[in-house]
Design an enzyme around this catalytic site. Sequence first.
Site, PDB file in Angstrom:
ATOM      1  N   CYS A   1       0.811  -1.108  -0.079  1.00 57.59           N
ATOM      2  CA  CYS A   1       0.070  -0.107   0.102  1.00 57.59           C
ATOM      3  C   CYS A   1       0.803   1.170   0.212  1.00 57.59           C
ATOM      4  O   CYS A   1       1.948   1.271   0.576  1.00 57.59           O
ATOM      5  CB  CYS A   1      -0.747  -0.055   1.185  1.00 57.59           C
ATOM      6  SG  CYS A   1      -1.925  -1.373   1.407  1.00 57.59           S
TER       7      CYS A   1
ATOM      8  N   ARG B   1       1.980   0.589  -5.912  1.00 57.44           N
ATOM      9  CA  ARG B   1       2.067  -0.146  -4.741  1.00 57.44           C
ATOM     10  C   ARG B   1       0.606  -0.633  -4.185  1.00 57.44           C
ATOM     11  O   ARG B   1       0.415  -1.415  -3.330  1.00 57.44           O
ATOM     12  CB  ARG B   1       2.450   0.878  -3.418  1.00 57.44           C
ATOM     13  CG  ARG B   1       4.055   1.441  -3.541  1.00 57.44           C
ATOM     14  CD  ARG B   1       4.318   2.039  -2.667  1.00 57.44           C
ATOM     15  NE  ARG B   1       4.318   1.509  -1.065  1.00 57.44           N
ATOM     16  CZ  ARG B   1       5.435   0.628  -0.728  1.00 57.44           C
ATOM     17  NH1 ARG B   1       6.636   0.731  -1.455  1.00 57.44           N
ATOM     18  NH2 ARG B   1       5.571  -0.029   0.433  1.00 57.44           N
TER      19      ARG B   1
ATOM     20  N   TRP C   1      -3.554  -1.994  -1.794  1.00 56.12           N
ATOM     21  CA  TRP C   1      -3.436  -3.499  -2.406  1.00 56.12           C
ATOM     22  C   TRP C   1      -4.377  -4.483  -1.539  1.00 56.12           C
ATOM     23  O   TRP C   1      -4.079  -4.407  -0.203  1.00 56.12           O
ATOM     24  CB  TRP C   1      -2.299  -4.014  -2.552  1.00 56.12           C
ATOM     25  CG  TRP C   1      -2.115  -5.339  -3.343  1.00 56.12           C
ATOM     26  CD1 TRP C   1      -2.791  -6.471  -2.844  1.00 56.12           C
ATOM     27  CD2 TRP C   1      -1.934  -5.730  -4.733  1.00 56.12           C
ATOM     28  NE1 TRP C   1      -2.590  -7.521  -3.822  1.00 56.12           N
ATOM     29  CE2 TRP C   1      -1.972  -6.936  -5.068  1.00 56.12           C
ATOM     30  CE3 TRP C   1      -1.425  -4.769  -5.777  1.00 56.12           C
ATOM     31  CZ2 TRP C   1      -1.845  -7.614  -6.049  1.00 56.12           C
ATOM     32  CZ3 TRP C   1      -1.210  -5.448  -7.078  1.00 56.12           C
ATOM     33  CH2 TRP C   1      -1.481  -6.761  -7.144  1.00 56.12           C
TER      34      TRP C   1
ATOM     35  N   ASN D   1       0.065   0.226   6.243  1.00 60.04           N
ATOM     36  CA  ASN D   1       0.568  -0.744   5.361  1.00 60.04           C
ATOM     37  C   ASN D   1       1.146  -2.099   6.197  1.00 60.04           C
ATOM     38  O   ASN D   1       1.913  -1.744   7.058  1.00 60.04           O
ATOM     39  CB  ASN D   1       1.866  -0.254   4.590  1.00 60.04           C
ATOM     40  CG  ASN D   1       2.455  -0.858   3.626  1.00 60.04           C
ATOM     41  OD1 ASN D   1       1.939  -2.033   3.190  1.00 60.04           O
ATOM     42  ND2 ASN D   1       3.676  -0.410   2.976  1.00 60.04           N
ATOM     43  N   GLY D   2       0.996  -3.067   5.636  1.00 60.74           N
ATOM     44  CA  GLY D   2       1.425  -4.378   6.407  1.00 60.74           C
ATOM     45  C   GLY D   2       0.108  -5.054   6.952  1.00 60.74           C
ATOM     46  O   GLY D   2      -0.710  -4.838   6.551  1.00 60.74           O
TER      47      GLY D   2
ATOM     48  N   GLU E   1      20.207 -21.544  -9.079  1.00 62.49           N
ATOM     49  CA  GLU E   1      19.988 -19.974  -8.820  1.00 62.49           C
ATOM     50  C   GLU E   1      21.208 -19.328  -8.368  1.00 62.49           C
ATOM     51  O   GLU E   1      21.349 -18.413  -8.656  1.00 62.49           O
ATOM     52  CB  GLU E   1      18.722 -19.922  -7.822  1.00 62.49           C
ATOM     53  CG  GLU E   1      18.428 -18.380  -7.579  1.00 62.49           C
ATOM     54  CD  GLU E   1      18.197 -17.545  -8.876  1.00 62.49           C
ATOM     55  OE1 GLU E   1      18.048 -16.335  -8.636  1.00 62.49           O
ATOM     56  OE2 GLU E   1      18.064 -18.154  -9.753  1.00 62.49           O
TER      57      GLU E   1
ATOM     58  N   LYS F   1      23.236 -16.335 -10.104  1.00 60.98           N
ATOM     59  CA  LYS F   1      23.156 -14.989  -9.426  1.00 60.98           C
ATOM     60  C   LYS F   1      24.741 -14.566  -9.380  1.00 60.98           C
ATOM     61  O   LYS F   1      24.841 -13.213  -9.934  1.00 60.98           O
ATOM     62  CB  LYS F   1      22.844 -14.646  -8.161  1.00 60.98           C
ATOM     63  CG  LYS F   1      20.988 -14.695  -8.039  1.00 60.98           C
ATOM     64  CD  LYS F   1      20.703 -13.470  -8.504  1.00 60.98           C
ATOM     65  CE  LYS F   1      19.364 -13.431  -8.840  1.00 60.98           C
ATOM     66  NZ  LYS F   1      19.303 -14.218 -10.375  1.00 60.98           N
TER      67      LYS F   1
ATOM     68  N   GLU G   1      25.660 -13.712 -13.270  1.00 62.94           N
ATOM     69  CA  GLU G   1      24.604 -12.476 -13.767  1.00 62.94           C
ATOM     70  C   GLU G   1      25.638 -11.263 -13.382  1.00 62.94           C
ATOM     71  O   GLU G   1      25.726 -10.302 -14.023  1.00 62.94           O
ATOM     72  CB  GLU G   1      23.672 -12.482 -13.362  1.00 62.94           C
ATOM     73  CG  GLU G   1      22.404 -13.332 -13.972  1.00 62.94           C
ATOM     74  CD  GLU G   1      21.142 -13.543 -13.196  1.00 62.94           C
ATOM     75  OE1 GLU G   1      20.206 -13.146 -14.176  1.00 62.94           O
ATOM     76  OE2 GLU G   1      21.094 -13.345 -12.263  1.00 62.94           O
TER      77      GLU G   1
ATOM     78  N   HIS H   1      29.617 -37.363 -11.167  1.00 60.57           N
ATOM     79  CA  HIS H   1      29.673 -37.876 -12.829  1.00 60.57           C
ATOM     80  C   HIS H   1      30.166 -36.726 -13.689  1.00 60.57           C
ATOM     81  O   HIS H   1      29.763 -36.768 -14.809  1.00 60.57           O
ATOM     82  CB  HIS H   1      28.341 -38.146 -13.059  1.00 60.57           C
ATOM     83  CG  HIS H   1      27.538 -39.257 -12.429  1.00 60.57           C
ATOM     84  ND1 HIS H   1      27.990 -40.540 -12.670  1.00 60.57           N
ATOM     85  CD2 HIS H   1      26.561 -39.358 -11.302  1.00 60.57           C
ATOM     86  CE1 HIS H   1      27.312 -41.318 -11.822  1.00 60.57           C
ATOM     87  NE2 HIS H   1      26.339 -40.686 -10.945  1.00 60.57           N
TER      88      HIS H   1
ATOM     89  N   LYS I   1      16.248  -6.346 -17.940  1.00 58.77           N
ATOM     90  CA  LYS I   1      15.430  -6.847 -16.876  1.00 58.77           C
ATOM     91  C   LYS I   1      14.002  -7.768 -17.452  1.00 58.77           C
ATOM     92  O   LYS I   1      13.622  -8.659 -16.903  1.00 58.77           O
ATOM     93  CB  LYS I   1      14.680  -5.740 -16.249  1.00 58.77           C
ATOM     94  CG  LYS I   1      13.482  -5.867 -14.993  1.00 58.77           C
ATOM     95  CD  LYS I   1      14.620  -6.621 -13.865  1.00 58.77           C
ATOM     96  CE  LYS I   1      13.783  -7.181 -12.879  1.00 58.77           C
ATOM     97  NZ  LYS I   1      14.550  -7.840 -11.869  1.00 58.77           N
TER      98      LYS I   1
END
Length: 614
Positions: free
Chosen positions: A2, A27, A74, A100-101, A483, A487, A490, A506, A609
């Site tokens: 929010c 938001r 939201w 918010n939260g 992952e 990272k 990247e 292997h 992105k």
Amino acid sequence: MCGIIGYVGPQKVVPILIDGLRRLEYRGYDSAGVAVVRNGQMERRRSAGKLSNLETALQTDPLEGLYGVGHTRWATHGRPTEENAHPHQDCSGKIVVVHNGIIENYLDIKHALQKLGHVFVSETDTEVIAHLLEHEMQKDKLEGAARRALLQMRGLFAFVAISTDDPEKIIAVRNGPPIVVGLGDKEFFVASDTPAILSHTRDVVFLGDEEMAVITRTGVEFTNFAGTPVSKATQRVLWDPVMAEKSGYRHFMLKEIFEQPRAAEETLLGRVSLETGKVFLEELGISEQDLRQVNKVAVIACGTSWHAALVGKFLIERLAHVPVEVDYGSEYRYRDFIVDPHTLVVIITQSGETADTLAALREARKKGARSLAICNVVGSMATREAEGTVYTHAGPEIGVASTKAFSSQLVALNILALYLGQIKGTLSESDAKAHIAGLLHLPKQMEEALKASGVMEEVAGKYFNRSDFLYLGRGINYPIALEGALKLKEISYIHAEGYPAGEMKHGPIALIDAEMPVVTIAPSDHVFEKMLGNIQEVKARGGSVIALTTDGNNTLQSILDPATDSIISLPRVPELLSPVAMVLPLQLLAYHIAVRRGCDVDQPRNLAKSVTVE
């Protein structure tokens, strides 16, 4: 997610509030509202839907005031209706709150206040704050009432409040979600993010956790929740509006790494009930009857989202007992894949615009498959072309290397797997409640895991000049090894490979020597002893080990050498949720290595992105 804005000063307040909400609408845009004080009276205007609906309402029923607050929402607790829109008020109408939260124990507070005669008119958790303040203001001013109210509230939240009984004052509280105070010329602002106030002032103060700002026309006082004054440094924002969103972090990537507990929490909000053990995904667009007929799931994604898909395979097969295939979006439509109306195709895309993934979705739909998207961008192409969407509420992710979008995807996949298990009857109520309890506790455990940043910075200092890394994991955590390696590649441009640990012998074992660090993911799970054997194999060949493990597991201490190896202990979480905790220090390791190497962390070379070309 929010958006919050507040203002006190000589200018007309409503245009400032609306402008701030417009800059914060990313938001949340399920509803919006403002409240202002004029001649000692509180007035509100609220509308369901996007901010434009509120602007239309203000044209037909204008507001003027001396100070006030605004909010764009939201929806979490309660539907996106005008009644549930912020600002919320107390019984007297003299106090309003924007928030918010989440207040985790709001039902207990609500029931206690109802016994005292308070009448609630919304479905939200926010409204309890207004009533608590009303109750406590019988004894004190607004800030004192807030401090006593805070003693009764649990959760991660921020709120801003005003009261006509304590005029020309705004209080702002932070306990998790961000709050920034703007300092102008005889005027002051408060917001949930800097862009909301940047057109008015570039002098800002960021509240820390468990801190409060008391804002009047004469200045701002900063205290902790106990009322002890705290010294706050004013920061002069010289960046453009996009840069201002860093909120004091050195890079967007670091900011977004640390936003992950909040992103996970907001992805969960309103979707799971611990009381009933149920999951709510009304936005799916596919009936429960049709989902019961699904006998195969195909998960399609690219890059980091593909690693999330691999974790999703473990989750869906374990919780819903449905076989799952995982495919790269860039490869799927070029093979003779087999789907039918009983196949559910799930695409995962942060942007909702990834060309390869969209192409795969279209081909699968042509062959009759049902379809869902897991996506972070409302209204994106993926959400328009799939039958339904599970949104990840991560907020904008500006750093090219995905962090909070990835962990939010993992949370969304947990929710989807639970939902499928619920519909198909493969989950007992006790098992569902246990998994939901773990999910609800996960944001706090993520915050604990992020405390490893200092340790990972030290580890980075030891290894940033190496040319190769190997990442190993087993079971549901082998995708996290992939992952972690991605990272590092990247953003630091170091060659790294991720492997299922059992596959090391292997081939990759031939590469291990004293110059190759090996990152091992070894939580206390059912394959820990197998992982331990793989670590021993690395040590027998002179490799240096960076081991992620679980708090209280001391086994690794006996086989690793503190002079050459590193052990990072992380909070104990349920096995199916361990990937979310384990990936955080790997993100931090990549970040700190890239910084040490002088790389452009937020905009690494050759990457974009959103990959909108094939």
